[in-house]
Motif scaffolding. Sequence first.
Motif, PDB file in Angstrom:
ATOM      1  N   ALA A   3       0.816  -1.183  -0.075  1.00 24.56           N
ATOM      2  CA  ALA A   3      -0.102  -0.082  -0.025  1.00 24.56           C
ATOM      3  C   ALA A   3       0.849   1.125   0.112  1.00 24.56           C
ATOM      4  O   ALA A   3       1.759   1.251   0.900  1.00 24.56           O
ATOM      5  CB  ALA A   3      -0.885  -0.118   1.075  1.00 24.56           C
ATOM      6  N   ILE A   4       0.697   2.093  -1.036  1.00 25.18           N
ATOM      7  CA  ILE A   4       1.583   3.469  -0.918  1.00 25.18           C
ATOM      8  C   ILE A   4       0.783   4.497  -0.848  1.00 25.18           C
ATOM      9  O   ILE A   4      -0.296   4.845  -1.463  1.00 25.18           O
ATOM     10  CB  ILE A   4       1.836   3.414  -2.676  1.00 25.18           C
ATOM     11  CG1 ILE A   4       2.870   2.453  -3.085  1.00 25.18           C
ATOM     12  CG2 ILE A   4       2.930   4.760  -2.745  1.00 25.18           C
ATOM     13  CD1 ILE A   4       4.214   1.850  -2.332  1.00 25.18           C
ATOM     14  N   GLU A   5       0.967   5.024   0.372  1.00 22.87           N
ATOM     15  CA  GLU A   5       0.329   6.161   0.929  1.00 22.87           C
ATOM     16  C   GLU A   5       0.886   7.532   0.887  1.00 22.87           C
ATOM     17  O   GLU A   5       0.129   8.529   0.865  1.00 22.87           O
ATOM     18  CB  GLU A   5      -0.248   5.902   2.437  1.00 22.87           C
ATOM     19  CG  GLU A   5      -1.265   4.674   2.250  1.00 22.87           C
ATOM     20  CD  GLU A   5      -1.454   4.052   3.700  1.00 22.87           C
ATOM     21  OE1 GLU A   5      -1.288   4.925   4.487  1.00 22.87           O
ATOM     22  OE2 GLU A   5      -2.374   3.169   3.799  1.00 22.87           O
ATOM     23  N   THR A   6       2.257   7.614   0.892  1.00 22.08           N
ATOM     24  CA  THR A   6       2.898   8.939   1.162  1.00 22.08           C
ATOM     25  C   THR A   6       4.022   8.895   0.130  1.00 22.08           C
ATOM     26  O   THR A   6       4.319   8.010  -0.761  1.00 22.08           O
ATOM     27  CB  THR A   6       4.086   8.675   2.378  1.00 22.08           C
ATOM     28  OG1 THR A   6       5.073   7.500   2.172  1.00 22.08           O
ATOM     29  CG2 THR A   6       3.025   8.603   3.740  1.00 22.08           C
ATOM     30  N   ILE A   7       4.390  10.039  -0.220  1.00 23.50           N
ATOM     31  CA  ILE A   7       5.264  10.454  -1.285  1.00 23.50           C
ATOM     32  C   ILE A   7       6.724   9.604  -0.790  1.00 23.50           C
ATOM     33  O   ILE A   7       7.297   9.282  -1.971  1.00 23.50           O
ATOM     34  CB  ILE A   7       5.647  12.071  -1.017  1.00 23.50           C
ATOM     35  CG1 ILE A   7       4.318  12.460  -1.513  1.00 23.50           C
ATOM     36  CG2 ILE A   7       6.826  12.435  -2.064  1.00 23.50           C
ATOM     37  CD1 ILE A   7       4.702  14.425  -1.103  1.00 23.50           C
ATOM     38  N   GLY A   8       7.179   9.460   0.067  1.00 29.56           N
ATOM     39  CA  GLY A   8       8.226   8.671   0.360  1.00 29.56           C
ATOM     40  C   GLY A   8       8.156   7.195   0.024  1.00 29.56           C
ATOM     41  O   GLY A   8       8.936   6.687  -0.524  1.00 29.56           O
ATOM     42  N   GLN A   9       7.203   6.726   0.343  1.00 30.59           N
ATOM     43  CA  GLN A   9       6.688   5.313  -0.067  1.00 30.59           C
ATOM     44  C   GLN A   9       6.762   5.139  -1.488  1.00 30.59           C
ATOM     45  O   GLN A   9       7.194   4.166  -1.951  1.00 30.59           O
ATOM     46  CB  GLN A   9       5.572   4.763   0.486  1.00 30.59           C
ATOM     47  CG  GLN A   9       5.416   4.629   2.098  1.00 30.59           C
ATOM     48  CD  GLN A   9       4.098   4.297   2.697  1.00 30.59           C
ATOM     49  OE1 GLN A   9       3.051   4.614   2.153  1.00 30.59           O
ATOM     50  NE2 GLN A   9       4.163   3.839   3.731  1.00 30.59           N
ATOM     51  N   HIS A  10       6.329   6.105  -2.255  1.00 32.10           N
ATOM     52  CA  HIS A  10       6.177   6.007  -3.453  1.00 32.10           C
ATOM     53  C   HIS A  10       7.565   5.961  -4.065  1.00 32.10           C
ATOM     54  O   HIS A  10       7.783   5.042  -5.167  1.00 32.10           O
ATOM     55  CB  HIS A  10       5.241   7.207  -4.144  1.00 32.10           C
ATOM     56  CG  HIS A  10       5.022   7.366  -5.648  1.00 32.10           C
ATOM     57  ND1 HIS A  10       4.044   6.681  -6.305  1.00 32.10           N
ATOM     58  CD2 HIS A  10       5.683   8.061  -6.615  1.00 32.10           C
ATOM     59  CE1 HIS A  10       4.094   6.854  -7.497  1.00 32.10           C
ATOM     60  NE2 HIS A  10       5.108   7.646  -7.739  1.00 32.10           N
ATOM     61  N   ILE A  11       8.203   6.976  -3.673  1.00 32.09           N
ATOM     62  CA  ILE A  11       9.714   7.154  -4.158  1.00 32.09           C
ATOM     63  C   ILE A  11      10.443   5.737  -3.839  1.00 32.09           C
ATOM     64  O   ILE A  11      11.220   5.260  -4.654  1.00 32.09           O
ATOM     65  CB  ILE A  11      10.460   8.324  -3.602  1.00 32.09           C
ATOM     66  CG1 ILE A  11       9.883   9.306  -4.234  1.00 32.09           C
ATOM     67  CG2 ILE A  11      12.073   8.170  -3.878  1.00 32.09           C
ATOM     68  CD1 ILE A  11      10.218  10.779  -3.376  1.00 32.09           C
ATOM     69  N   LEU A 145      12.296  19.341   1.500  1.00 29.26           N
ATOM     70  CA  LEU A 145      11.221  20.133   1.553  1.00 29.26           C
ATOM     71  C   LEU A 145      10.184  19.362   2.701  1.00 29.26           C
ATOM     72  O   LEU A 145       9.106  20.117   3.170  1.00 29.26           O
ATOM     73  CB  LEU A 145      10.271  19.860   0.468  1.00 29.26           C
ATOM     74  CG  LEU A 145      10.886  20.995  -0.939  1.00 29.26           C
ATOM     75  CD1 LEU A 145       9.827  20.639  -2.104  1.00 29.26           C
ATOM     76  CD2 LEU A 145      10.945  22.354  -0.377  1.00 29.26           C
ATOM     77  N   GLU A 146      10.952  18.283   3.363  1.00 30.04           N
ATOM     78  CA  GLU A 146      10.437  17.678   4.427  1.00 30.04           C
ATOM     79  C   GLU A 146       8.884  17.337   4.091  1.00 30.04           C
ATOM     80  O   GLU A 146       7.974  17.357   4.956  1.00 30.04           O
ATOM     81  CB  GLU A 146      10.290  18.473   5.728  1.00 30.04           C
ATOM     82  CG  GLU A 146      11.735  18.814   6.224  1.00 30.04           C
ATOM     83  CD  GLU A 146      11.861  19.734   7.502  1.00 30.04           C
ATOM     84  OE1 GLU A 146      10.680  20.040   8.016  1.00 30.04           O
ATOM     85  OE2 GLU A 146      12.888  19.784   7.998  1.00 30.04           O
ATOM     86  N   ILE A 147       8.670  16.502   3.021  1.00 33.59           N
ATOM     87  CA  ILE A 147       7.320  16.197   2.421  1.00 33.59           C
ATOM     88  C   ILE A 147       7.288  14.685   2.384  1.00 33.59           C
ATOM     89  O   ILE A 147       6.342  14.192   1.869  1.00 33.59           O
ATOM     90  CB  ILE A 147       6.848  16.701   1.126  1.00 33.59           C
ATOM     91  CG1 ILE A 147       8.068  16.489  -0.025  1.00 33.59           C
ATOM     92  CG2 ILE A 147       6.780  18.167   1.385  1.00 33.59           C
ATOM     93  CD1 ILE A 147       7.432  17.170  -1.417  1.00 33.59           C
ATOM     94  N   MET A 148       8.765  13.892   2.693  1.00 38.70           N
ATOM     95  CA  MET A 148       8.308  12.456   2.409  1.00 38.70           C
ATOM     96  C   MET A 148       7.166  11.673   3.264  1.00 38.70           C
ATOM     97  O   MET A 148       6.806  10.743   2.443  1.00 38.70           O
ATOM     98  CB  MET A 148       9.883  11.910   2.798  1.00 38.70           C
ATOM     99  CG  MET A 148      10.894  12.521   2.140  1.00 38.70           C
ATOM    100  SD  MET A 148      10.868  11.971   0.361  1.00 38.70           S
ATOM    101  CE  MET A 148      11.989  10.194   0.360  1.00 38.70           C
TER     102      MET A 148
END
Length: 184
Positions: A3-11, A145-148
């Motif tokens: 399950a990909i929920e965050t920007i960091g997980q997507h990356i 940007l601290e958005i991970m």
Amino acid sequence: MPAIETIGQHIAWSYANLARAHAALNDGADSYQQIHHVIRNKTYSGLVSGKISMRSIFDDERLKLTLPQVCTYCGSGENLAVDHMIPRISGGTDDGYNLVWACRRCNSSKQGKDMIQWLFDQKRFPSIYALRRYIKVVAMHCADLEIMDDPLETLSDEALPFSVELLPHKFPPLETLTLWEKAT
């Protein structure tokens, strides 16, 4: 796929799939084997948990200096110039990690487009080394940007110089992938 929920997980999932493809190509595999899936899963879980990090951009800089100087996009060795993977017009930097070799033809065609967007528009997939460098640049920018840890839905609210959504989670067949563009 997790399950990909965050920007960091997507990356992290894109980078983990890249690690799987890289290992398979290094092994000379015709198809992904169990070990390659294990590499992907361990890379992803390690990145998400913080137990491992992406390899340093220094590795990519070293490769840029040691691999044959050819266009990152087509392999041509003619009329080379430096190109911005993430263009300056979109907010990309002049830092060395954002710069790659490009022939005049590709550079002119790409114009102010992001590397991934332009390649996908051309129905082409980047080489493993070019994609690895690109993912690292995206990850560094998002970390700065601290958005991970931000939800993926917030991406539309962010003024990013690239499209995180374009980071590939599915790769074409192994026989079509290359580690680096071959000189033409």
